[in-house]
Enzyme design. Structure first.
Site, PDB file in Angstrom:
ATOM      1  N   ARG A  21       0.839  -1.204   0.000  1.00  0.00           N
ATOM      2  CA  ARG A  21       0.000   0.000   0.000  1.00  0.00           C
ATOM      3  C   ARG A  21       0.873   1.254   0.000  1.00  0.00           C
ATOM      4  NH1 ARG A  21      -4.820   0.138   4.232  1.00  0.00           N
ATOM      5  NH2 ARG A  21      -5.392   1.915   2.919  1.00  0.00           N
ATOM      6  N   CYS A  52      -1.313   6.313   8.828  1.00  0.00           N
ATOM      7  CA  CYS A  52      -1.659   5.045   8.185  1.00  0.00           C
ATOM      8  C   CYS A  52      -2.739   5.331   7.154  1.00  0.00           C
ATOM      9  CB  CYS A  52      -2.101   4.034   9.231  1.00  0.00           C
ATOM     10  SG  CYS A  52      -3.502   4.598  10.237  1.00  0.00           S
TER      11      CYS A  52
END
Length: 274
Positions: free
Chosen positions: A173, A231
């Site tokens: 990611r 995040c």
């Protein structure tokens, strides 16, 4: 407190404590269903989406709730100012860390994470139950914002430029190879990838403090750094903050909006690759 963590035996021996079950899954099943299947006796279910976050918007998928809303939620769950709180999940403490951070941010001074979560509790031979508490006595918790450092998008960019902004997401990611939730893939330019999965062992317990210090030192974070963390939506980044505290390193500032908040503004730059 000497540690933000507590063992199952430590929790079992603790009197006068509020225990919050914060199990949650990205994409389901609902955490409350897991709670009903079995939980620590007297634990109260705390919902990430409704109790620990405001509705999604420009601030990301899990923005910080307003103080009054957080205070109301915690009081409803039985949280009081002078009563210890222990939080747990079953996902390596990645969700419990958000509850720990939010309570600390809003001024609670005695909140700990059950190291290893629900699996550690049952693995220690301690009892679980399907019975919800008959009634929860409302707490008297008073939300006082500012107990933990927090970043704006501009702050996050500044720390990334210094090489001390940690991206807590999985490497793929971070590199922009996949993005299962947010509309844009990639990372904040200059951020350093530090997946939270590497903060814990196979049993979901945090690594030893010296091991964590070595991990963060390899990422450029030492005792002289003032790091930040983000995040996808400000949940697992709290786990990074927690891991740094377990390691005895400076408290990291959390970018609550995280990647979902960053990409809400198309003018902000995006990086891909390692």
């Amino acid at each position: 407190m000497t540690s933000p963590l507590i063992t199952p035996a430590g929790l079992a021996a603790l009197d006068g404590v509020t225990v919050l079950d914060v199990r949650w899954r990205l994409g389901g099943p609902p955490g409350e269903a897991l709670y009903r299947e079995g939980h620590i006796p007297d634990a109260v279910y705390c919902d990430l989406d409704s109790d620990l976050a405001a509705p999604p918007g420009d601030g990301g998928r899990h923005p910080l709730p307003e103080p009054a809303a957080f205070q109301d939620a915690m009081r409803r769950l039985g949280v009081s100012d002078h009563r210890p709180v222990v939080v747990y999940d079953d996902a390596g403490s990645t969700v419990a860390a958000r509850a720990w951070w939010a309570l600390r941010y809003f001024g609670h001074r005695d909140v700990r994470v059950l190291d290893g979560g629900f699996a550690a509790w049952t693995g220690a031979g301690l009892p679980a139950t399907k019975e919800a508490p008959g009634s929860v006595t409302p707490g008297d918790f008073t939300a006082r914002p500012g107990g933990m450092p927090m970043l704006t998008a501009g702050d996050a960019a500044a720390l990334a430029a210094k090489g001390v902004l940690l991206d807590a997401r999985a490497a793929e990611r971070y590199r922009g190879e996949v993005e299962p939730v947010d509309p844009v893939a990639g990372h904040i330019p200059g951020a350093v990838n530090a997946p939270t999965t590497e903060n814990v062992g196979p049993d979901g317990r945090f690594l030893a403090a010296d091991t964590l210090r070595a991990r963060f030192a390899a990422l450029g974070i030492d005792a002289g750094a003032q790091p930040g963390a983000y995040c996808g939506s400000g949940v697992t980044a709290a786990h990074e903050v927690l891991a740094l505290e377990v390691a005895g390193l400076p408290t990291a500032a959390l970018y609550v909006g995280s990647w979902s908040g960053w990409v809400a503004d198309p003018s902000r730059p995006v990086a891909t690759g390692p």
